[in-house]
Scaffold this motif. Structure first.
Motif, short mmCIF file in Angstrom:
data_model
loop_
_atom_site.label_atom_id
_atom_site.label_comp_id
_atom_site.label_asym_id
_atom_site.label_seq_id
_atom_site.Cartn_x
_atom_site.Cartn_y
_atom_site.Cartn_z
N ALA A 2 0.84 -1.20 0.00
CA ALA A 2 0.00 0.00 0.00
C ALA A 2 0.87 1.25 0.00
CB ALA A 2 -0.92 0.00 1.22
N LEU A 3 0.43 2.24 -0.77
CA LEU A 3 1.13 3.52 -0.81
C LEU A 3 0.85 4.30 0.46
CD1 LEU A 3 0.34 4.65 -4.45
CD2 LEU A 3 2.44 3.60 -3.62
N GLU A 4 1.80 5.12 0.86
CA GLU A 4 1.58 6.07 1.94
C GLU A 4 2.30 7.35 1.55
OE1 GLU A 4 2.42 6.78 6.69
OE2 GLU A 4 2.66 4.78 5.83
N LYS A 56 -11.49 -0.08 11.46
CA LYS A 56 -10.06 -0.35 11.52
C LYS A 56 -9.28 0.92 11.20
CE LYS A 56 -6.77 -3.81 9.70
NZ LYS A 56 -6.62 -4.93 8.72
N ARG A 57 -8.06 1.01 11.75
CA ARG A 57 -7.19 2.15 11.50
C ARG A 57 -6.08 1.74 10.53
NH1 ARG A 57 -7.65 5.56 17.07
NH2 ARG A 57 -9.66 4.68 17.65
N PRO A 58 -5.88 2.51 9.46
CA PRO A 58 -4.88 2.13 8.47
C PRO A 58 -3.46 2.22 9.04
CG PRO A 58 -5.73 4.31 8.00
CD PRO A 58 -6.56 3.77 9.12
N ARG A 59 -2.60 1.35 8.55
CA ARG A 59 -1.20 1.38 8.95
C ARG A 59 -0.59 2.72 8.57
NH1 ARG A 59 2.06 -2.55 5.61
NH2 ARG A 59 2.11 -0.74 4.24
N SER A 60 0.32 3.18 9.42
CA SER A 60 0.98 4.47 9.20
C SER A 60 2.48 4.30 9.41
CB SER A 60 0.45 5.50 10.19
OG SER A 60 1.21 6.69 10.16
N SER A 61 3.25 5.20 8.79
CA SER A 61 4.69 5.27 9.04
C SER A 61 5.06 6.42 9.96
CB SER A 61 5.45 5.44 7.72
OG SER A 61 5.33 4.30 6.92
N MET A 62 4.08 7.15 10.44
CA MET A 62 4.40 8.28 11.33
C MET A 62 5.17 7.77 12.54
SD MET A 62 1.13 10.85 11.10
CE MET A 62 -0.08 9.73 11.78
N SER A 63 6.25 8.47 12.88
CA SER A 63 7.21 7.98 13.88
C SER A 63 7.56 9.04 14.92
CB SER A 63 8.49 7.52 13.17
OG SER A 63 8.23 6.60 12.15
N ASP A 77 -4.36 4.59 2.82
CA ASP A 77 -3.20 3.93 3.43
C ASP A 77 -3.46 2.44 3.67
OD1 ASP A 77 -1.60 6.12 3.47
OD2 ASP A 77 -1.72 6.49 5.62
N PHE A 78 -4.72 2.01 3.54
CA PHE A 78 -5.01 0.58 3.55
C PHE A 78 -4.56 -0.05 2.24
CE2 PHE A 78 -8.52 1.72 6.59
CZ PHE A 78 -8.14 0.88 7.63
N SER A 79 -4.36 -1.37 2.27
CA SER A 79 -4.17 -2.10 1.02
C SER A 79 -5.46 -2.05 0.21
CB SER A 79 -3.81 -3.56 1.33
OG SER A 79 -3.82 -4.33 0.14
N PHE A 80 -5.34 -1.87 -1.08
CA PHE A 80 -6.52 -1.88 -1.94
C PHE A 80 -7.02 -3.31 -2.16
CE2 PHE A 80 -6.07 2.43 -4.34
CZ PHE A 80 -5.96 3.08 -3.13
N LEU A 81 -6.16 -4.29 -1.86
CA LEU A 81 -6.51 -5.70 -1.97
C LEU A 81 -6.66 -6.30 -0.58
CD1 LEU A 81 -4.05 -6.83 -4.79
CD2 LEU A 81 -6.50 -6.37 -5.03
#
Length: 594
Positions: free
Chosen positions: A410-412, A476-483, A456-460
């Motif tokens: 998934a893109l972010e 559900k909460r989409p995965r994030s890269s925020m750090s 930010d979710f997978s489209f699949l």
């Protein structure tokens, strides 16, 4: 690349950057310029220090954030005796006005808090949630194929339940001392009176004019009289001021119920060409979640941040845990082997990220196993060589569940912002805040933009018959890269850091930690240091800097390289005998302290 001192000096003395950032090579939507937008003598002095490569020094408190007007609003709160939590509210409220493409009331955030009284570390999850009626095929066409990215983004389909306003109130209730309504005063005044459009915002509007023009309210605000506003144009936002007044008077409830909530839902569900499914019930039931911080060891320090649904602390911890097995201090920043190790450690971390990391309320995430020193030491064995890894495959961390996850790609994308604050009481706050892509869904309601966080979710949902952990599901909460990160030594904070930048956030934060702890750079030097990142097999070298001189050495090791603009937006504070603040020269933010 043999002379990084020259590299750093060259980089620091550049007065302005026009750079771009993206988490997937085929997308380049965000064009940014640093520019000079400070309005007070103190802020102009901080800008000058940043551009000269010097950290800002202070004794009592420090703020580093993405726009001088926002930093000044937070500084006013601290001068009046407020806490870091109070100041954060004022900073975020102004950021949503002057940097609307990056964060705001219509988005979400993660916050890490160190409490000076108790020594406790707390994280708050204000990430957006998927609507209750979201289906697994939300981002697929009638044939079951994934939508093109921007076909999914622009409009209501991509909008998740915003969490930022609830997080502001939750943080204030836990740690604030100032009266809640006072924290909105600067934001309201600026929205009513207007602010001068800076170089970065003007360029971003120009670059996204076609998408912004799709919706009447968005076009009317960002392109008054049908044209991109020039630098210096005074942009007023009375609707935003009215929204802030309602939240100031009634709290977060004013946002999540009543007329504001109805307008958000109406805007999402009626978006021309791409309506969404967000409902008033989604807003009414939204909750900020307090979660246990994720901490991993590095050189005797504890690197602490946000756990799932963020992949930030886990992947930063994995990269550092792998390179902890090598003496980067002895190698130094000039040695190509240093960057071979960091690059391949990052690839290994991202391979685990794509397979295992998602919202742990919905799927089992092997948090302890992923940052187990023994597991990371075993992963580090792969790097005991002189050349690049031929492939970086997910590992098998200690895991109580036998699910055979598929890898998620998934893109972010940007845009995002970061706030670092240390207050006069010794509390420390690190918060990364976002609406995801630049200008989010491009939908505007009551003076603020709505996020596109659901992309930010997978489209699949599956790949080759195997489930994807980061697939969409109701609530559900989409995965994030925020750090957002706080580094501790013997239980005390020594570094507060974070950055925007899509999935590159992880590497931007890791760079600062290594540069500061291993190479002795101060926070301004570390923030300004050129970016070199390898997440998925291509080694990105920051164009326009002497980082590109590393290219031949990396290629000789077997890496594929690409010179790219990378708009990190690092904001960092180191804590010692004095506070030192740094702000990324690639953007217009500053550090300010007293």
């Amino acid at each position: 690349m043999r002379h990084f001192t020259k590299l750093l000096l060259t980089f620091l003395l550049l007065p302005q950057f026009i750079v771009a950032e993206q988490s997937a090579d085929q997308f380049e939507p965000e064009i940014a310029g640093a520019g000079l937008v400070a309005t007070t003598p103190e802020s102009r002095a901080s800008e000058a220090a940043k551009l000269a490569g010097r950290p800002v020094e202070a004794q009592n408190w420090m703020i580093s954030a993405a726009h001088p007007l926002a930093v000044e609003a937070g500084a006013d709160v601290l001068r009046r005796g407020g806490t870091a939590a109070d100041a954060m509210v004022a900073v975020q409220v102004v950021l949503g006005l002057v940097e609307p493409q990056s964060s705001g009331l219509g988005g979400g955030a993660f916050l890490v808090w160190y409490d000076a009284k108790t020594g406790a570390l707390t994280t708050l999850d204000g990430r957006e949630t998927a609507p209750l009626v979201a289906t697994p095929t939300l981002f697929q066409d009638e044939a079951g194929h994934p939508l093109e990215f921007y076909d999914a983004v622009v409009g209501g389909r991509s909008v998740g339940t915003p969490g930022t306003v609830a997080l502001l109130q939750a943080a204030h209730e836990k740690w604030g001392m100032a009266e809640w309504p006072t924290l909105f005063e600067d934001g309201i005044a600026l929205a009513d009176q207007g602010f001068a459009v800076g170089p970065r915002l003007a360029k971003l509007i120009e670059g996204d004019a076609d998408r912004l023009s799709r919706f009447d309210a968005t076009r009317a605000y960002f392109m008054p009289d049908g044209a991109v506003p020039p630098v210096g144009h005074v942009l007023r936002n009375p609707e935003y001021a009215d929204t802030l007044r309602q939240i100031a008077a009634k709290g977060a409830q004013a946002f999540y119920a009543g007329e504001i909530a109805k307008d958000i839902v109406q805007t999402v569900q009626s978006a021309v060409g791409n309506p969404g499914v967000l409902n008033t019930l989604d807003l009414a039931i939204y909750q900020v979640k307090e979660r246990a911080p994720v901490c991993s060891g590095y050189r005797g320090y504890q690197i602490c941040g946000m756990g799932p649904p963020s992949s930030g602390a886990l992947t930063v911890g994995q990269i550092l845990g792998i390179v902890d097995n090598f003496d980067l201090a002895a190698l130094g920043p000039n040695d190509p082997q240093t960057w071979r190790l960091i690059g391949d450690a990052t690839r290994l971390g991202f391979s685990d990220r794509g397979r295992y990391m998602a919202d742990s309320d919905f799927v089992p995430v092997p948090v302890k196993g992923l940052i187990d020193p023994a597991y990371l030491k075993a992963r580090a064995e792969q790097l005991k060589r002189d050349s690049a890894l031929e492939q970086a495959l997910p590992g098998k961390p200690d895991y109580d569940h036998a699910l055979n996850w598929a890898d998620d790609v998934a893109l972010e994308l940007p845009s995002t912002s970061h706030i670092s604050i240390v207050d006069q009481f010794g509390n420390a706050l690190s918060m990364t805040t976002t609406i995801e892509n630049a200008f989010g869904s491009r939908l505007m309601v009551r003076g603020f933009l709505l996020n596109n966080e659901l992309t930010d979710f997978s489209f699949l949902t599956h790949d080759d018959g195997r489930p994807i952990a980061n697939a969409i599901a109701p609530g559900k909460r989409p995965r994030s890269s925020m750090s957002p990160t706080i580094v501790l030594k013997e239980g005390k904070p020594v570094l507060v850091v974070g950055s925007p930048g899509g999935s590159r956030i992880i590497s931007y934060v890791t760079k600062v930690i290594i540069a500061h702890l291993d190479w002795g750079m101060n926070v301004q030097q570390a923030a300004s240091f050129p970016n070199m990142i390898n997440r998925f097999g291509v080694y990105d070298l920051e164009a326009g800097t002497q980082a590109v001189e590393m290219e031949k050495d990396l290629q000789a090791m077997g890496f594929t390289t690409e010179n790219r603009d990378m708009t990190s937006g690092i904001h960092a504070i180191s804590i010692g005998q004095r506070l030192l603040g740094g702000a990324d020269p690639r953007r217009e933010g500053i550090a300010l302290g007293d």
